[in-house]
Design a protein around this motif. Sequence first.
Motif, PDB file in Angstrom:
ATOM      1  N   UNK A   3       0.309  -0.796 -10.767  1.00 26.77           N
ATOM      2  CA  UNK A   3      -0.246  -2.094 -10.385  1.00 26.77           C
ATOM      3  C   UNK A   3       0.629  -3.222 -10.948  1.00 26.77           C
TER       4      UNK A   3
ATOM      5  N   UNK B 160      -7.228   5.244 -10.142  1.00 26.44           N
ATOM      6  CA  UNK B 160      -7.552   3.816 -10.113  1.00 26.44           C
ATOM      7  C   UNK B 160      -8.936   3.565 -10.704  1.00 26.44           C
ATOM      8  N   UNK B 161      -9.904   4.401 -10.302  1.00 22.33           N
ATOM      9  CA  UNK B 161     -11.274   4.263 -10.816  1.00 22.33           C
ATOM     10  C   UNK B 161     -11.307   4.371 -12.334  1.00 22.33           C
ATOM     11  N   UNK B 162     -10.589   5.375 -12.830  1.00 20.58           N
ATOM     12  CA  UNK B 162     -10.602   5.623 -14.271  1.00 20.58           C
ATOM     13  C   UNK B 162      -9.680   4.670 -15.011  1.00 20.58           C
ATOM     14  N   UNK B 163      -8.916   3.883 -14.270  1.00 19.54           N
ATOM     15  CA  UNK B 163      -7.995   2.943 -14.905  1.00 19.54           C
ATOM     16  C   UNK B 163      -6.955   3.655 -15.745  1.00 19.54           C
TER      17      UNK B 163
ATOM     18  N   UNK C 148       0.809  -1.218   0.000  1.00 18.53           N
ATOM     19  CA  UNK C 148       0.000   0.000   0.000  1.00 18.53           C
ATOM     20  C   UNK C 148       0.846   1.275   0.000  1.00 18.53           C
TER      21      UNK C 148
ATOM     22  N   UNK D 260       2.799   1.786  -3.378  1.00 18.55           N
ATOM     23  CA  UNK D 260       2.036   2.055  -4.594  1.00 18.55           C
ATOM     24  C   UNK D 260       1.598   3.509  -4.584  1.00 18.55           C
TER      25      UNK D 260
ATOM     26  N   UNK E 155      -7.162   7.127  -5.644  1.00 24.78           N
ATOM     27  CA  UNK E 155      -8.446   6.497  -5.989  1.00 24.78           C
ATOM     28  C   UNK E 155      -9.013   6.953  -7.335  1.00 24.78           C
TER      29      UNK E 155
END
Lengths: 252, 328
Positions: A124, A113-116, A103, A106, A110
Motif C-alpha cells: 500500500x 489486507x483484512x489482517x493488515x 489494482x 498491487x 483480501x
Amino acid sequence: MSELVVDKISLSFGGLQVLNEVSLSVAEGELLALIGPNGAGKTTVFNCISGLYRPTGAVRFRGQDIIGKKPHDVAALGIARTFQHGEVFARLNVADNLMAARHLAIGSNPLSEMLGLPGARRQERAHRAQIARILDLCDLTGLADTPVTDLPYGTQKLVGFARALALGPSLLLLDEPSAGLTREEREDLAYYILKTKAELGIAMIWIEHDMQMVADLADRIHVLDYGRSLADGPPGAVLNDPEVIKAYLGTV
Amino acid sequence: MSDLSPMRVVTALIAIAALIALPFLASGATLDIANQILLATIGAIALMLLTGFAGQISLGHAGLLAAGAFTAGILAQEIAAPFWIGIPAAALTGALLGVIFGLPSLRLRGIYLAVSTLALHFLVVYVGGEYETRRGFSTGILIDPPVVFGFEFWDPVAWYPVLLFVAVIVWLLARNLLRSRTGRAWAAIHDTEPVAAALGINVARTKLWAFVISSAITAMAGALFAYYRGFVSIEAFSLFVTIQYVAMIIIGGMGSLLGAVLGAAFVTVLPHAIEAASALLPSSGGLAGSIFAMNYAAFGLIMIAFLVFEPGGLVGILRRIGGKRGTR
Ligand SMILES: Nc1ncnc2c1ncn2[C@@H]1O[C@H](COP(=O)(O)OP(=O)(O)O)[C@@H](O)[C@H]1O
Ligand SMILES: [Mg+2]
C-alpha cells in the motif's frame, strides 16, 4: 515498430454498422489524434481496443491479437484509457481513484489486507508513493484527499487522465479529454499531454474536437467518418484535405 | 480520512466508557438486548460490505446465518465438536456458500440477483429442516455452552465481553479491507463495472470476493448466535430476518460501517421499544396480541420513511448534525 495495429475492424449494433473496416496504428512515443464528427465511431474504436466490444478483424498489441480478451486482461497488457465524461469513481477520493487503477500492480490479497499484515501495508505504501508522482505530474497533489464529486467537471476529467496514467500504461487512449474544459484547463491539459509524452514516451491515441490543439500537438491524425477511415497522415496534410473539410462541414 | 476533532474523540471516549460500564450497570435482560445488538452488528457489517460497499444485492442473509448456525449445531450434535471447531467450520461453510451465492451475480443484477439469492435461502432452509426431521430434532438442536478453561459461557454477562470483542475485531478487519486494494475495487465496480474493468479490475473475481467475505462473516455470526442461544432451529431464520438486516443497513446508512452498527442497534431495539410503549398505553391488555403486527407495521413505515426522507440513514443525520463529512 507499431505498439498497436487496428486491422480492418468492423462492428454492427443490430443492423446499424458502426465501424466499417477501420484500420489505424500508433507507434511507441507517438501521439495519434483520432478525429471525426460526432457519431463517427471514435469511442467505439476505443471500446473495441479495450475489450468492451468485440469487433471482427484484428487488434494487435505488440503483435498479439487482443480481440476477445477480457477488459482487465487488456489493461494488464498496459493499455489504459480515459472516458468521454470522466467517469471517475464517485465513491473514492482523488488519490484512491488513482490507487484503484493500480489494482493490477498491487500484489496483496483480501486476507492479508483484512489482517493488515506487513506485506499488504508495504504494498500500500509503495503504490501510494507511485501515485504521488502522477498526482504531482498533473498538479493534483493538493486535492489528493478530496472526494471527486466535490471537484468541478474539468478537474474530474483531469483525475480520469491521471487515473489512466496510474495504471502505468504503454498505450494510452484519451477520449475527448478537453471536452467541457475551460480555455485555461485546456491549456493545462495540453501541457500534461506533452509532459506525459516527453517523460513517459508512451504511445497515445487521442480523440479530440479542438482542431487547434490537434494541429499543435498531434504527430499524426486519423480521420473517421461514418465508421470508415477517411484520412491518415501528418496534421498539415490531413487538416487541409478537402474530403476531411467536407466531412466536418457536413456536421459541425 | 480519520480526522481527530475533539468532538469525535470525546464522543468515542464516552461510547467506549459506556460499552465497558454496561455489564456492571445493566440487568440481565438489558444485557441480553446488548448482546443481540452485538450479534446483529456482526451480521450487519457483513451485509454492509456486500451491499453498501460492493453494491451487490442479496436476500440470502438469513440463509447464510442459518448455514452458520446449523454448521455449529450439527457439528456439536454429531461429533461433539467444541466451539473452536464450530466457529471456523461455520465461517468456512459460509465462504463456500458465498461462492455459490455469488455466482449468479456474474450474470445477474438488481432484482434478478435478489431473486436468485432468495432461491438459495430456501435451499439452505430446506436442508436445515430436512436435517432436523431426519435426525428427529423436529423442534431444534440443543448446543452445550462453550467452555474455556473450565469456564462455561452461558449467561449474558459472560457473553457480553466475548461478543463485544468479536464485533470490534470484525469492524477492524472490515475497515482494513475497505482501505485497501479490495475495498477500492468494490467501490469501483459499485460505481461502474465497465470503467473498473477497463482499468484492470477483474469484476467477476471482485464480486465473488465480496460474497465470500460477507458470507463467511455472516455464517460466523450465525454460529455465535447458535452458541449464545444454546439452541438452533430453522424457524429462527425466516425471510423476515433477511428483511431486518436489509433494514439495518438502509436505516443505518448505506456505505458506512458506523451505519451498520447504528442500524443493528436501531432494528434490534425497535420491537422492545414498541413493547414498552404499548405497555404504557391504558388498554394494553387488548393490544398484547397485536404487538407482533404493530412491530411489522412500524418496521415497514420506518424503513419507507428512511428511504424517502433520509436515504443517508442515521449516519446521514449524524453527519448533518456534526456539519461534517464523516469517514467510513
Ligand atoms: N452500445 C451501443 N449500442 C448501440 N449503438 C451504439 C452503441 N455504442 C455506440 N453506438 C452507436 O455507434 C455510433 C458511433 O458512436 P460513438 O463511437 O460513440 O461515436 P463518437 O465518434 O462520437 O465517439 C453512434 O451512432 C452510436 O449511437
Ligand atoms: Mg465519443
